[in-house]
Every structure is written in C-alpha cells, then in structure tokens.
Design an enzyme around this catalytic site. Structure first.
Site, PDB file in Angstrom:
ATOM      1  N   SER A  90     -15.730  -6.096  -9.286  1.00 21.11           N
ATOM      2  CA  SER A  90     -16.225  -5.954 -10.661  1.00 21.11           C
ATOM      3  C   SER A  90     -16.953  -7.207 -11.145  1.00 21.11           C
ATOM      4  CB  SER A  90     -15.056  -5.632 -11.588  1.00 21.11           C
ATOM      5  OG  SER A  90     -14.324  -4.544 -11.093  1.00 21.11           O
TER       6      SER A  90
HETATM    7  C1  LIG Z   1     -14.284  -0.991  -9.286  1.00 18.85           C
HETATM    8  S1  LIG Z   1     -13.322  -0.868  -7.845  1.00 18.85           S
HETATM    9  C2  LIG Z   1     -11.984  -1.988  -8.144  1.00 18.85           C
HETATM   10  C3  LIG Z   1     -12.328  -3.446  -8.175  1.00 18.85           C
HETATM   11  C4  LIG Z   1     -11.188  -4.313  -7.727  1.00 18.85           C
HETATM   12  N1  LIG Z   1     -10.119  -4.381  -8.677  1.00 18.85           N
HETATM   13  C5  LIG Z   1     -11.628  -5.682  -7.264  1.00 18.85           C
HETATM   14  O1  LIG Z   1     -11.082  -6.694  -7.702  1.00 18.85           O
HETATM   15  O2  LIG Z   1     -12.510  -5.745  -6.420  1.00 18.85           O
HETATM   16  C6  LIG Z   1     -12.483   0.690  -8.033  1.00 18.85           C
HETATM   17  C7  LIG Z   1     -11.562   1.012  -6.880  1.00 18.85           C
HETATM   18  O3  LIG Z   1     -10.695   2.063  -7.277  1.00 18.85           O
HETATM   19  C8  LIG Z   1     -10.416   2.833  -6.144  1.00 18.85           C
HETATM   20  N2  LIG Z   1      -9.864   4.130  -6.556  1.00 18.85           N
HETATM   21  C9  LIG Z   1     -10.514   5.243  -6.984  1.00 18.85           C
HETATM   22  N3  LIG Z   1      -9.635   6.213  -7.242  1.00 18.85           N
HETATM   23  C10 LIG Z   1      -8.410   5.721  -6.997  1.00 18.85           C
HETATM   24  C11 LIG Z   1      -7.103   6.257  -7.066  1.00 18.85           C
HETATM   25  N4  LIG Z   1      -6.876   7.518  -7.438  1.00 18.85           N
HETATM   26  N5  LIG Z   1      -6.062   5.469  -6.725  1.00 18.85           N
HETATM   27  C12 LIG Z   1      -6.257   4.183  -6.316  1.00 18.85           C
HETATM   28  N6  LIG Z   1      -7.475   3.624  -6.213  1.00 18.85           N
HETATM   29  C13 LIG Z   1      -8.547   4.376  -6.553  1.00 18.85           C
HETATM   30  C14 LIG Z   1     -11.763   2.922  -5.448  1.00 18.85           C
HETATM   31  O4  LIG Z   1     -11.625   3.297  -4.083  1.00 18.85           O
HETATM   32  C15 LIG Z   1     -12.272   1.496  -5.634  1.00 18.85           C
HETATM   33  O5  LIG Z   1     -11.939   0.697  -4.550  1.00 18.85           O
END
Ligand SMILES: C[S@@+](CC[C@H](N)C(=O)[O-])C[C@H]1O[C@@H](n2cnc3c(N)ncnc32)[C@H](O)[C@@H]1O
Length: 372
Positions: free
Chosen positions: A79
């Site tokens: 992010s």
């Molecule tokens: C914007 S990224 C997160 C950024 C992260 N916190 C970082 O520091 O890099 C969103 C993440 O949420 C994950 N995601 C989507 N749906 C999800 C779910 N139901 N449970 C867990 N993770 C999920 C995606 O695969 C993705 O890796």
C-alpha cells in the site's frame, strides 16, 4: 515521536519497505493495463517505484497473468506509504497489544505493526493467496508476525481476543462477524469499506458489549477482499430490447451531486440496496455519458443516456423486477430532503446478529445490511 505518528517517508527508515517488495512488480502500461517490471532488468525503475509515495502492484489477476503478459486487475500490492501511516495512526496499536491484520500482501504493514506492539505484543496476519502468504512468511521470519494462509473473513480464533483488527483489503457492506467476536470489548477496528455503489471509505469502529459501533471517513481506496468483489450483471442486446423506456429530468448537475464523493455519493450508496454503478463518460460524444446500473441477484438493469448538450429530458432504459433508476432518483431525493448529509454523519452498528447503517444516531436506521 512514536512510530504511529511518523510521516510516511520515515516509515521505511523504521522497517525498510524495499525488503518486502518482490523483484518483479507490475506497472501501468499507459493503456489501462499492467506490465511486469523486473528489478534485474530495470533497477532504477524498480527503486523509483519502491521509494515513491505510491502503492506498488505485486500481483495481477489473482496470479493468473505471468510476467510477459498484460495484467488487467491489480490483486495484491504494497500500500501507499502515506495511507499506511494514516491507518496505523488511526488504529493506534500500543506496546503489548494483540493485533489481527487481514490482507498480508508483502508483509510490510505486518512488520510495522510488530515494531509497534513490541516483544510483549503479538501480530497475526491472514492472507488468502497461498503464494503471497508464503512470500510474506519468509520476509517476516525475523519480524515476529504469525502469517496464516486462509480466508481472512474468518479471522484467526486461536490467537483471539485482539486489541486491534485492521483490514488492508476492502470489505463490502458488512463487517465479518468473526472480526467482531475476536475483538476484545473496547478494542478498535479499522477497515476500508464500500458498497456496490461506491468504494473508498474508512470504517473506524469500536467493540461494544453487544457488537460494534463505527463511523466513516473518506478516501481509503483498497482492492476488495476476494469473496467480496462486486458481482455485476450485463444483459444481452436481446434482453435490452425488452427494456422499458422513460425519461428523467435529472441533469448534469444532479449527476455530479449523485456521484461526487464530497456530496451525495456516500449517502446514496448507504441508502441503495446492492446496485452496481458504472459510468462511461463522454461515450457518445463530449458531455454525452452513459450510466449503467445493475443488480445481479434480481437481474435488474438500467441505463441512463445522459446527453448534457441537449435540452430534452434524458432517456432511461429499465429492465427486470427492480426499477433501478427510480430507486436511485428516490435515494437522491431522500439525501436532499434529509439535509444532504456527508459521510461523517453516518455510522454502522452491529448488535443482536444484525448490522445496519444509520444517520446521526444508531436508532435512525438508513438500511439494514444483514438481518439476525
Ligand atoms: C492491498 S494488499 C495488502 C497490503 C499489505 N498489507 C502490505 O503491507 O503489503 C491486499 C491483500 O489482501 C489479500 N486478500 C484479499 N482477500 C482476502 C481474504 N479474504 N483474506 C485474506 N487476504 C485477502 C490480497 O490477496 C492482497 O494480498
């Protein structure tokens, strides 16, 4: 100064962001798609992307598009640092806290959380994509967080209760009940939140004895959780032939007020039950837009042919059991009649197995999101 108050450009000094970004990232191809950029082939480009106050796309199309292909949709990222800093400040994790993060991604935010809660605290981070989870697990090995592979909507009961819950993927409409159940009384939850109508708001909520109470603030655009992506419906040309045609006096000013995030966008999305909105600006010429709306569950659809150059009322096509455009106009009128409230006057309540949106007070229900 504590780390939660650090300006974004100092977060990387606390925990270097570059250590968490994969060698291959995805950058815009200038045509609405994404192409892979490899650190080995273009070190300067990779470093510029990692050092900027921008999100870095680390996966497209749920991993189905390999480097060399054209990516359509970002599905994981690191992010934007200023957003990470603002969310950490809103979350307020303290030394010794237990924190649940949903959406591990690269693991950078989990590493920052681990720094904030210190040795006496504990961070659990849940990632739905096994490859991404494994990458983060390796990167986080010396930082402390437990990386769990699975659907973050279930939380992680073995390490509950948590003092803080933070989602870094956007939820649609309701807060998963396990997050509420696993948050200790008085604990805080921060999540990007949206409806089918619109996305990009921050829900800041507190655990109450009976559930959760939260308020909204603006500008927090995240990719949606996998199971909570919008499901939209597009009728065939033959079906569109069956649509009922009418007109509306709604004009360009009204459209702006409906779709503008600082005006009616949030309120109308709060009022409308599951209506996806798509806006195709200038499709049929300058100031001649097409707006389409649909509800996949009932196979209802509407199209507004908004020719803002003309003086005639704009044409509406409607199809299916719900008259979507009529509902949208009614929601717009309601927003005006209630004094055009901004998102800061809305809240979300969870209690007794129900979740609902309210205006000003929890007993002033705008829409029930889920019944008990
Ligand atoms: C914007 S990224 C997160 C950024 C992260 N916190 C970082 O520091 O890099 C969103 C993440 O949420 C994950 N995601 C989507 N749906 C999800 C779910 N139901 N449970 C867990 N993770 C999920 C995606 O695969 C993705 O890796």
């Amino acid at each position: 100064m504590t780390m939660t108050r650090l300006p974004w450009n100092e977060l990387s000094a606390a925990v270097p962001r570059a250590q968490f970004i994969p060698d291959v990232i995805w950058v815009s191809d200038g045509e609405g798609g994404f192409v892979a950029l490899s650190r080995h082939d273009d070190l300067a480009g990779w470093q510029a992307a990692v050092q900027a106050n921008r999100f870095v796309v680390t996966q497209v199309d749920d991993g189905h598009t390999p480097p060399g292909g054209k990516g359509q949709t970002p599905t994981s990222s690191c992010s934007m640092p200023s957003v990470v800093a603002a969310m950490l400040a809103a979350l307020g994790p303290q030394p010794g806290h237990r924190v649940l993060e949903i959406g591990t991604g690269t693991g950078w935010n989990a590493a920052l959380l681990a720094r904030l809660v210190g040795d006496r605290g504990h961070v659990v981070t849940v990632e739905v994509d096994p490859d991404i989870a494994e990458y983060a697990r390796v990167r986080l090995r010396d930082h402390g967080p437990l990386v769990v592979t699975g659907d973050g909507a279930r939380g992680h009961p073995p390490a509950a209760p948590y003092d803080r819950v933070i989602a870094t993927a956007s939820i649609r409409e309701t807060v998963p009940w396990p997050w509420i159940q696993q948050l200790r009384p008085g604990g805080r939850l921060i999540a990007p939140w949206g409806t089918n109508w619109c996305n990009g708001f921050q829900l800041t909520a507190t655990r109450t004895p009976g559930g959760l109470t939260g308020r909204f603030s603006g500008d927090l655009v995240f990719m949606r959780m996998r199971a909570q992506r919008r499901t939209c419906w597009e009728p065939s040309d033959d079906e569109i032939q069956q649509a009922v045609t009418s007109t509306t006096v709604c004009n360009g000013v009204d459209l702006d007020r409906m779709r503008n995030p600082t005006l009616g966008l949030f309120a109308i999305g709060a009022k409308l039950d599951h209506i996806c909105a798509h806006t195709y600006w200038n499709t049929l010429g300058r100031y001649h837009h097409l707006l389409e709306f649909d509800d996949a569950a009932t196979r209802s659809w509407a199209r507004l042919d908004a020719d803002l150059n003309g003086t005639e009322p704009n044409t509406v096509l409607e199809l299916g059991p719900r008259r979507l455009w009529d509902e949208i106009e009614a929601a717009y009128d309601w927003w005006h009649e209630t004094g055009e409230p901004g998102m800061d006057r809305f809240g979300l309540e969870a209690a007794g197995g129900r979740q609902w949106l309210w205006l000003d007070e929890p007993d002033h229900t705008v829409r029930v999101l889920t019944e008990a």
